[in-house]
Design a protein around this motif. Structure first.
Motif, PDB file in Angstrom:
ATOM      1  N   ALA A   1       0.686  -0.780   0.058  1.00  0.00           N
ATOM      2  CA  ALA A   1       0.306  -0.155   0.357  1.00  0.00           C
ATOM      3  C   ALA A   1       1.072   1.138  -0.342  1.00  0.00           C
ATOM      4  O   ALA A   1       0.174   2.285  -0.244  1.00  0.00           O
ATOM      5  CB  ALA A   1      -1.121   0.046   1.064  1.00  0.00           C
ATOM      6  N   SER A   2       1.982   1.242  -0.107  1.00  0.00           N
ATOM      7  CA  SER A   2       3.019   1.985   0.446  1.00  0.00           C
ATOM      8  C   SER A   2       3.561   2.921  -0.570  1.00  0.00           C
ATOM      9  O   SER A   2       4.510   3.946  -1.460  1.00  0.00           O
ATOM     10  CB  SER A   2       3.929   2.491   1.655  1.00  0.00           C
ATOM     11  OG  SER A   2       4.675   1.529   1.114  1.00  0.00           O
ATOM     12  N   GLY A   3       3.805   1.543  -1.618  1.00  0.00           N
ATOM     13  CA  GLY A   3       4.232   1.785  -2.750  1.00  0.00           C
ATOM     14  C   GLY A   3       3.542   2.273  -3.837  1.00  0.00           C
ATOM     15  O   GLY A   3       2.386   2.563  -3.830  1.00  0.00           O
ATOM     16  N   VAL A   4       4.773   3.092  -5.196  1.00  0.00           N
ATOM     17  CA  VAL A   4       3.727   3.986  -5.690  1.00  0.00           C
ATOM     18  C   VAL A   4       2.568   3.134  -6.407  1.00  0.00           C
ATOM     19  O   VAL A   4       1.302   4.276  -6.942  1.00  0.00           O
ATOM     20  CB  VAL A   4       4.660   4.219  -7.256  1.00  0.00           C
ATOM     21  CG1 VAL A   4       5.691   5.080  -6.736  1.00  0.00           C
ATOM     22  CG2 VAL A   4       5.081   3.075  -7.578  1.00  0.00           C
ATOM     23  N   GLN A   5       2.175   1.887  -6.590  1.00  0.00           N
ATOM     24  CA  GLN A   5       0.976   1.383  -7.184  1.00  0.00           C
ATOM     25  C   GLN A   5      -0.653   0.880  -6.246  1.00  0.00           C
ATOM     26  O   GLN A   5      -1.183   2.015  -5.894  1.00  0.00           O
ATOM     27  CB  GLN A   5       1.082  -0.053  -8.214  1.00  0.00           C
ATOM     28  CG  GLN A   5       2.265  -0.363  -8.821  1.00  0.00           C
ATOM     29  CD  GLN A   5       2.811  -1.495  -8.684  1.00  0.00           C
ATOM     30  OE1 GLN A   5       2.417  -2.001 -10.110  1.00  0.00           O
ATOM     31  NE2 GLN A   5       2.917  -2.241  -8.290  1.00  0.00           N
TER      32      GLN A   5
ATOM     33  N   SER B   1       1.799  -2.528   4.799  1.00  0.00           N
ATOM     34  CA  SER B   1       3.060  -2.859   4.239  1.00  0.00           C
ATOM     35  C   SER B   1       4.126  -2.665   5.454  1.00  0.00           C
ATOM     36  O   SER B   1       3.504  -3.039   6.507  1.00  0.00           O
ATOM     37  CB  SER B   1       3.785  -0.986   3.895  1.00  0.00           C
ATOM     38  OG  SER B   1       3.695  -0.317   4.817  1.00  0.00           O
TER      39      SER B   1
ATOM     40  N   THR C   1       6.068  -0.550   7.272  1.00  0.00           N
ATOM     41  CA  THR C   1       6.837   0.135   8.686  1.00  0.00           C
ATOM     42  C   THR C   1       5.903   1.425   7.504  1.00  0.00           C
ATOM     43  O   THR C   1       6.021   2.040   6.931  1.00  0.00           O
ATOM     44  CB  THR C   1       7.822   1.112   8.041  1.00  0.00           C
ATOM     45  OG1 THR C   1       8.560   0.669   6.427  1.00  0.00           O
ATOM     46  CG2 THR C   1       8.821   0.338   9.051  1.00  0.00           C
TER      47      THR C   1
ATOM     48  N   ASP D   1       5.282  -7.507   7.715  1.00  0.00           N
ATOM     49  CA  ASP D   1       5.822  -7.914   6.055  1.00  0.00           C
ATOM     50  C   ASP D   1       5.556  -9.659   5.794  1.00  0.00           C
ATOM     51  O   ASP D   1       4.929 -10.249   6.370  1.00  0.00           O
ATOM     52  CB  ASP D   1       7.867  -9.229   6.599  1.00  0.00           C
ATOM     53  CG  ASP D   1       8.716  -8.562   5.890  1.00  0.00           C
ATOM     54  OD1 ASP D   1       8.110  -9.857   5.058  1.00  0.00           O
ATOM     55  OD2 ASP D   1       9.345  -8.643   5.799  1.00  0.00           O
TER      56      ASP D   1
ATOM     57  N   PRO E   1       6.564  -6.843  -4.602  1.00  0.00           N
ATOM     58  CA  PRO E   1       7.492  -6.349  -5.454  1.00  0.00           C
ATOM     59  C   PRO E   1       9.017  -6.802  -6.488  1.00  0.00           C
ATOM     60  O   PRO E   1       7.851  -7.836  -6.920  1.00  0.00           O
ATOM     61  CB  PRO E   1       8.898  -6.082  -4.288  1.00  0.00           C
ATOM     62  CG  PRO E   1       8.157  -6.750  -2.610  1.00  0.00           C
ATOM     63  CD  PRO E   1       6.512  -6.997  -3.601  1.00  0.00           C
ATOM     64  N   SER E   2       9.326  -6.232  -6.835  1.00  0.00           N
ATOM     65  CA  SER E   2       9.846  -6.268  -8.607  1.00  0.00           C
ATOM     66  C   SER E   2      11.188  -7.671  -8.188  1.00  0.00           C
ATOM     67  O   SER E   2      11.508  -7.495  -6.758  1.00  0.00           O
ATOM     68  CB  SER E   2      10.663  -5.375  -9.424  1.00  0.00           C
ATOM     69  OG  SER E   2      11.112  -6.013  -9.894  1.00  0.00           O
TER      70      SER E   2
ATOM     71  N   MET F   1       2.785  -5.769 -15.112  1.00  0.00           N
ATOM     72  CA  MET F   1       3.847  -5.815 -15.921  1.00  0.00           C
ATOM     73  C   MET F   1       2.964  -7.097 -16.940  1.00  0.00           C
ATOM     74  O   MET F   1       2.175  -7.555 -16.624  1.00  0.00           O
ATOM     75  CB  MET F   1       5.446  -6.513 -16.456  1.00  0.00           C
ATOM     76  CG  MET F   1       5.586  -7.536 -15.313  1.00  0.00           C
ATOM     77  SD  MET F   1       6.846  -8.461 -15.181  1.00  0.00           S
ATOM     78  CE  MET F   1       7.561  -7.159 -13.796  1.00  0.00           C
TER      79      MET F   1
ATOM     80  N   ARG G   1       6.804 -13.673 -12.522  1.00  0.00           N
ATOM     81  CA  ARG G   1       4.870 -13.216 -12.153  1.00  0.00           C
ATOM     82  C   ARG G   1       3.756 -14.137 -12.837  1.00  0.00           C
ATOM     83  O   ARG G   1       2.643 -14.789 -11.766  1.00  0.00           O
ATOM     84  CB  ARG G   1       4.566 -12.601 -13.281  1.00  0.00           C
ATOM     85  CG  ARG G   1       5.066 -10.404 -12.557  1.00  0.00           C
ATOM     86  CD  ARG G   1       4.989  -9.897 -11.076  1.00  0.00           C
ATOM     87  NE  ARG G   1       5.564 -10.022 -10.726  1.00  0.00           N
ATOM     88  CZ  ARG G   1       5.485  -9.029  -9.978  1.00  0.00           C
ATOM     89  NH1 ARG G   1       4.256  -8.622  -9.339  1.00  0.00           N
ATOM     90  NH2 ARG G   1       6.491  -7.921  -8.559  1.00  0.00           N
TER      91      ARG G   1
ATOM     92  N   VAL H   1       0.297  -2.753 -18.912  1.00  0.00           N
ATOM     93  CA  VAL H   1       1.624  -2.342 -19.858  1.00  0.00           C
ATOM     94  C   VAL H   1       2.304  -1.529 -19.033  1.00  0.00           C
ATOM     95  O   VAL H   1       2.128  -1.039 -17.793  1.00  0.00           O
ATOM     96  CB  VAL H   1       0.622  -1.863 -21.294  1.00  0.00           C
ATOM     97  CG1 VAL H   1       0.829  -2.919 -22.114  1.00  0.00           C
ATOM     98  CG2 VAL H   1       0.274  -0.381 -20.788  1.00  0.00           C
TER      99      VAL H   1
ATOM    100  N   ASN I   1       5.869   6.544 -14.942  1.00  0.00           N
ATOM    101  CA  ASN I   1       6.946   6.366 -15.325  1.00  0.00           C
ATOM    102  C   ASN I   1       7.784   7.579 -15.560  1.00  0.00           C
ATOM    103  O   ASN I   1       9.235   7.811 -15.289  1.00  0.00           O
ATOM    104  CB  ASN I   1       7.601   5.155 -16.197  1.00  0.00           C
ATOM    105  CG  ASN I   1       7.013   3.657 -15.652  1.00  0.00           C
ATOM    106  OD1 ASN I   1       6.381   3.661 -14.362  1.00  0.00           O
ATOM    107  ND2 ASN I   1       7.054   2.638 -16.261  1.00  0.00           N
TER     108      ASN I   1
END
Ligand SMILES: NC(=O)c1ccc[n+]([C@@H]2O[C@H](COP(=O)([O-])OP(=O)(O)OC[C@H]3O[C@@H](n4cnc5c(N)ncnc54)[C@H](OP(=O)(O)O)[C@@H]3O)[C@@H](O)[C@H]2O)c1
Length: 301
Positions: free
Chosen positions: A8-12, A31, A33, A50, A72-73, A107, A122, A142, A147
């Protein structure tokens, strides 16, 4: 509905939380933290977990109706713990009687493996999730238009009015924004009968880099140029920025080379998505490129 958002704290994820909250859902933002979070004056519940800690995940999922899963990636992180996380989240969701997981693959995931680790991972995450018996809808975006305002794409726009991207001049790209992925995930959540389906998703317009640049120029009120960077040049420049960072640079760069070569050259055109049929099943108002650019611009413009 009570919706638990991983990442939830990531860009997506950070774009999914407000779309859910504004649609009236109770959101649990996960997330490791989390920081206190408010959307339109309403406090959002956060939960520190975690995804390698299954007991914590089970606790977070207690009482949840739906999971929005962003992971995450594995381009930049080891695959093992993230694949295990996907499996554990699927099992914990099943035990907690969660009704649906909406998985954002972040992706394109071609049906035919291309020997590109991030994509193969994925595909494996989807398999692991579904193997638990959980209903899963997979949303497979896509390239993100956001970005352009991040990482390596922002400096040439900000500093020399030039959009530089590793796309060949004739490449047709259905750029999508984070907000639209969030909207499509919410639409998917309202149609649990679509479980088992995979949706490749893009934005409402498919454009070449030159056309994208024209649209951004109009929205931002300044004349921008564009440069179609080669995959080779792109990978060399990224490799240079990664020196000394303790990452497995060579492996990462060779994977990046494969992925971007695939995006540029593949006959099935993974970046070119006809959203007509998707919108019949997931009806949302997608954001035109100029509309997005009027809402978001390089800092200080
Ligand atoms: N299609 C495109 O154009 C495009 C562009 C960029 C990125 N991507 C893809 O998007 C993905 C990255 O997404 P993102 O940018 O949202 O990532 P991000 O900003 O790095 O966020 C990752 C999220 O996961 C959480 N997280 C990380 N490790 C965790 C753990 N062990 N347990 C629990 N939570 C954890 C992070 O929060 P904490 O750190 O607080 O735990 C954060 O909320 C990658 O797959 C990348 O390849 C795609």
């Amino acid at each position: 509905m009570r919706v638990v958002v991983f990442g939830a704290s990531g860009v997506q994820g950070a774009h999914q939380v407000p779309v859910l909250a504004q649609a009236g859902h109770d959101v649990v933002a996960i997330s490791r933290t989390p920081k206190p979070l408010e959307i339109s004056g309403k406090k959002i519940e956060t939960f520190a977990a975690d995804f390698t800690d299954k007991a914590k995940i089970s606790k977070a999922l207690s009482g949840a109706d739906v999971v929005f899963l962003n992971l995450p990636s594995t381009s930049f992180n080891p695959s093992g713990p993230i694949l295990q996380g996907a499996k554990d989240i699927g099992e914990a969701a099943k035990e907690a009687r969660v009704k649906l997981i909406v998985f954002n693959t972040s992706m394109p995931v071609p049906k035919e493996p291309q020997n590109i680790i991030a994509q193969d991972d994925r595909r494996e995450m989807k398999r692991l999730l579904r193997e638990t018996g959980m209903p899963v809808i997979s949303i497979e975006p896509v390239v993100y238009i956001d970005n352009l305002l991040e990482g390596w794409a922002l400096p040439p726009i900000r500093d020399r009015n030039t959009v530089v991207y590793c796309h060949k001049p004739e490449l047709q790209v259905s750029w999508i924004c984070h907000h639209d992925v969030a909207q499509l995930m919410v639409a998917a959540m309202q149609r649990p009968e679509l479980a088992g389906r995979d949706f490749a998703v893009g934005g409402p317009e498919t454009v070449r880099l030159e056309q994208l640049t024209g649209k951004l120029s109009r929205a931002w009120g300044r004349k921008l140029e564009f440069e179609c960077q080669t995959v080779k040049d792109f990978c060399e420049k990224i490799g240079a920025t990664m020196q000394g960072r303790g990452l497995e640079t060579e492996k990462i760069i060779s994977q990046m080379f494969k992925a971007y070569t695939y995006y540029n050259e593949a006959e099935d055109e993974p970046f070119n998505v006809d959203m007509g049929p998707v919108l019949k099943e997931l009806p949302v108002q997608l954001t035109p490129i100029e509309e997005w650019a009027k809402r978001r611009s390089p800092p200080g413009w």
